[in-house]
Design a protein around this motif. Structure first.
Motif, PDB file in Angstrom:
ATOM      1  N   GLU A   1      -8.609  -3.948   4.849  1.00  0.00           N
ATOM      2  CA  GLU A   1      -7.418  -4.779   5.024  1.00  0.00           C
ATOM      3  C   GLU A   1      -6.384  -4.065   5.900  1.00  0.00           C
ATOM      4  O   GLU A   1      -5.783  -4.667   6.795  1.00  0.00           O
ATOM      5  CB  GLU A   1      -6.818  -5.106   3.655  1.00  0.00           C
TER       6      GLU A   1
ATOM      7  N   GLY B   1      -7.024   4.324  -2.519  1.00  0.00           N
ATOM      8  CA  GLY B   1      -7.352   2.959  -2.913  1.00  0.00           C
ATOM      9  C   GLY B   1      -8.837   2.715  -2.798  1.00  0.00           C
ATOM     10  O   GLY B   1      -9.650   3.636  -2.912  1.00  0.00           O
TER      11      GLY B   1
ATOM     12  N   LYS C   1      -5.189   1.311  -7.671  1.00  0.00           N
ATOM     13  CA  LYS C   1      -5.175  -0.121  -7.382  1.00  0.00           C
ATOM     14  C   LYS C   1      -3.804  -0.668  -7.734  1.00  0.00           C
ATOM     15  O   LYS C   1      -3.059  -0.072  -8.523  1.00  0.00           O
ATOM     16  CB  LYS C   1      -6.273  -0.848  -8.150  1.00  0.00           C
TER      17      LYS C   1
ATOM     18  N   ASP D   1      -9.320  -2.085   0.483  1.00  0.00           N
ATOM     19  CA  ASP D   1      -7.957  -1.800   0.940  1.00  0.00           C
ATOM     20  C   ASP D   1      -7.983  -1.232   2.360  1.00  0.00           C
ATOM     21  O   ASP D   1      -7.153  -1.590   3.201  1.00  0.00           O
ATOM     22  CB  ASP D   1      -7.283  -0.805   0.001  1.00  0.00           C
TER      23      ASP D   1
ATOM     24  N   PHE E   1       0.817  -1.214   0.000  1.00  0.00           N
ATOM     25  CA  PHE E   1       0.000   0.000   0.000  1.00  0.00           C
ATOM     26  C   PHE E   1       0.854   1.268   0.000  1.00  0.00           C
ATOM     27  O   PHE E   1       0.318   2.364   0.106  1.00  0.00           O
ATOM     28  CB  PHE E   1      -0.905   0.020   1.237  1.00  0.00           C
TER      29      PHE E   1
ATOM     30  N   ARG F   1      -1.646   2.246  -5.417  1.00  0.00           N
ATOM     31  CA  ARG F   1      -2.153   2.517  -4.077  1.00  0.00           C
ATOM     32  C   ARG F   1      -1.066   3.139  -3.203  1.00  0.00           C
ATOM     33  O   ARG F   1       0.107   2.805  -3.321  1.00  0.00           O
ATOM     34  CB  ARG F   1      -2.658   1.226  -3.429  1.00  0.00           C
TER      35      ARG F   1
END
Length: 687
Positions: free
Chosen positions: A355, A348, A327, A352, A263, A331
């Motif tokens: 997560e 994102g 994406k 995301d 990320f 991200r």
């Protein structure tokens, strides 16, 4: 014991500059991860009386430093009143030997603004000196390790600095994860935090034992007494730096761990293929445009293409087709933390965010034994809702289609050769992060304080009845300090003009209505007498108070100066001077200012607040003298210490006191001092 005192007076105590040098070495060895040399520096500081004197002088004037701790519930309260040099000599011997123990902590519950109670732990005044020393050492060992995204409990890094960091790092965003750690201070795992400090910062066994003793101090209240197995008391001098050291691991996890590496790619966002396909001109549309060009000219041709593009942009907005896609490698995240509150900005999808939130929650529970509050932790779409952080609201401006007549023909000129090439096409405005504050929320808080009233769905200024007992000049100064503080804080937001209204309208009229209430007159008469800026003058026509008015130019100038002003201070001298008040002279080392004998410190919590509490008709000469020299502490011998507490005064003692201060360069009003000595002498003769 008397021989020890005489011996201690002849001991050479290293200067403040030497302490600064030792702390500089401590920081240097810590930066080089040389734990062995760090331990030597820590041992040298703990066994140096001068270090503990500097710690004492750094906290002696703090509000609440003499508040009664746990000893007040078990026996005689332990305060800094009567402290002398021998105390610091004994302290520098007891701590390296491991013989020092903290006294009990008094538990006090205070109400939270959002409801509920917050437990505070108040230690004895002399224990706070040791806690300050521990905090100074830990700060020098950890400050250079902290990341730029960390704010709160750090010198020179305020709330405005945190907001400026958001402005710089988050020019635009999509999602935000608002995080709140449940009962952060109350849930610290003692073994984990001490193990962390031993492994990464310092392994000196005496210091580690001292840290354990500070964490496992007995907490007592009126009804109970216990030792906490987890947590650190809120209100302790050492708790804030322990919080930052513990949560620094969270900063590292979010910014540098491999589990969140996917990320943090920070690659340029790619254009959404659906958006690109929608805006492309089809063959049929191109043929229509060419027909318009041949039949009606170039200007109509450009207008046709402009209207076509606007219609497609509106269709993209309606169908929620974004211009870019975040994406995969595109991200990225941005993170900011103030104390135990943090926000993670995510470029994102919502999946995301879910997560990331799950990974952060698992890390807090698994590695730090802390819980992420589900009630206060939210995932917010910045286009649809706002994130609350430090009293401000963070959100994203909506995407707008820049479609005006000036876009078709911005220069207002007729169709000429090569003129149409300068015409602009319609485009989508890039959304920007907005940081604002809620005027309603601020006014509702002022309603609770009695500075504003609420009626029929609207807010109005009102007379502040709590300050009616003050004179008019103090009313103006008090209200000005309240509303100017609010305006300065919220003026950092994008809707700074609301903060200006808060000061110029609500603050000014609240002050005028209070003066009118006190003088039993009308508001219009108040403004006629004192002017629009409520300027108060004395008998000599000298201005002693003025509320004033904030102008747009000055207001925006102050905001611009503070914008982006945060910096990570690396100057060692500045940090040391901020930690410890390194003075040229230390009152604790002075002899008695009255007779010159060995002294101990006479403490007063607050001179101006103590004087009005005296019985009517009585006069405290020493309090008046301390007010003149602007001191809350006074070095006096045991005899004069007892005399002061017994209320015995004489003119010679006061004369010697002022002579001693004048000799040591302490400024005061000589005429008032002379009058005070004369009054004390006259009172003594009459008795």
């Amino acid at each position: 014991m008397g021989g020890n005192k005489d011996w201690f007076k002849n001991v050479h105590i290293r200067s403040s500059e030497m302490i600064v040098h030792e702390l500089s070495l401590l920081r240097e060895h810590s930066e080089n991860n040389n734990i062995a040399e760090v331990n030597k520096c820590v041992n040298s500081l703990l066994s140096n009386p001068k270090f503990w004197i500097l710690c004492y002088e750094s906290i002696k004037s703090n509000p609440g430093v003499n508040s009664p701790g746990g000893s007040s519930l078990t026996g005689k309260a332990v305060t800094t009143d009567g402290i002398d040099l021998e105390f610091f000599h004994k302290l520098s011997i007891k701590i390296p030997r491991g013989n020092f123990n903290f006294g009990p902590i008094r538990k006090v519950d205070i109400s939270k603004p959002q409801g509920g109670m917050r437990p505070l732990g108040i230690a004895d005044s002399r224990d706070k000196i040791v806690q300050k020393g521990m905090a100074v050492i830990l700060e020098e060992l950890s400050e250079h390790r902290f990341l730029d995204c960390s704010f709160g409990f750090r010198r020179g890094r305020s709330c405005h600095d945190a907001i400026a960091y958001v402005k710089k790092k988050v020019p635009s965003g999509i999602y935000a994860i608002e995080g709140d750690i449940s009962k952060c201070f109350d849930r610290f795992n003692h073994k984990r935090i001490v193990s962390l400090i031993r492994k990464k910062y310092v392994s000196h066994q005496v210091f580690i034992d001292l840290l354990y003793k500070a964490l496992k101090t007995r907490i007592i209240s009126i009804n109970s007494s216990f030792i906490k197995k987890i947590g650190t008391p809120q209100g302790s001098v050492v708790s804030p730096i322990l919080c930052n050291i513990y949560l620094h691991e969270l900063d590292i996890f979010i910014n540098k761990s491999k589990r969140l590496a996917e990320f943090r790619s920070a690659k340029a966002a790619t254009v959404n293929p659906k958006f690109k396909a929608l805006l492309s001109v089809s063959k049929e549309e191109d043929e229509k445009a060419e027909n318009v060009k041949r039949s009606k000219g170039k200007l109509k041709y450009w207008k046709f293409l402009h209207k076509l593009r606007v219609s497609k942009l509106k269709l993209a907005e309606k169908n929620n087709i974004n211009r870019v896609v975040f994406k995969g490698r595109n991200r990225r995240i941005a993170y900011v933390r103030y104390a135990d509150d943090f926000v993670i900005f995510v470029w994102g999808t919502k999946n995301d965010c879910l997560e990331i939130k799950k990974l952060v929650k698992n890390f807090l529970k698994g590695d730090l034994d802390l819980d992420l509050s589900e009630e206060k932790s939210h995932i917010t779409h910045l286009k649809k809702d706002k994130v609350n952080f430090l009293g401000f609201q963070i959100w994203q401006s909506p995407e707008k289609i820049l479609s005006k007549k000036s876009d078709v023909n911005p220069y207002g000129k007729k169709d000429r050769v090569k003129m149409n090439s300068k015409l602009r096409g319609a485009c989508m405005q890039i959304p920007r992060t907005r940081i604002t504050f809620s005027m309603d929320d601020v006014l509702r808080k002022l309603v609770d304080k009695g500075l504003v009233r609420y009626k029929a769905g609207k807010f109005f200024p009102t007379s502040y009845k709590s300050v009616l007992q003050y004179d008019i000049a103090n009313i103006v100064l008090f209200n000005k300090s309240v509303f100017r503080g609010l305006a300065n804080y919220y003026g950092f937001a994008h809707n700074w003009y609301d903060a200006k209204t808060l000061y110029n309208y609500f603050g000014r009229y609240c002050t005028a209505m209070t003066i009118a209430h006190k003088t039993k007159s009308k508001i219009t008469n108040v403004f006629k007498k004192y002017g629009s800026e409520l300027t108060i003058t004395d008998s000599n026509n000298k201005v002693i108070a003025s509320f004033g008015v904030l102008s747009n130019a000055n207001f925006k100038k102050n905001v611009r100066q503070s914008y982006g002003s945060f910096s990570h201070t690396t100057d060692i001298e500045q940090l040391l001077l901020a930690n410890l008040k390194v003075a040229k002279q230390h009152l604790i080392s002075w002899p008695c200012v009255i007779c010159g004998a060995p002294a101990e410190m006479h403490h007063i919590k607050h001179v101006r607040k103590t004087l009005p509490k005296k019985k009517s008709g009585s006069f405290d000469y020493y309090l008046e003298a301390m007010k003149l020299v602007n001191r809350k502490t006074l070095p006096v011998c045991k005899h004069h210490y007892n005399s002061i507490h017994a209320g015995k005064y004489d003119g010679d003692s006061l004369f010697n006191l002022f002579t001693s201060f004048k000799k040591n360069g302490v400024g005061f009003n000589k005429n008032k001092a002379k009058a005070l000595v004369l009054k004390a002498s006259t009172s003594e003769k009459s008795e």
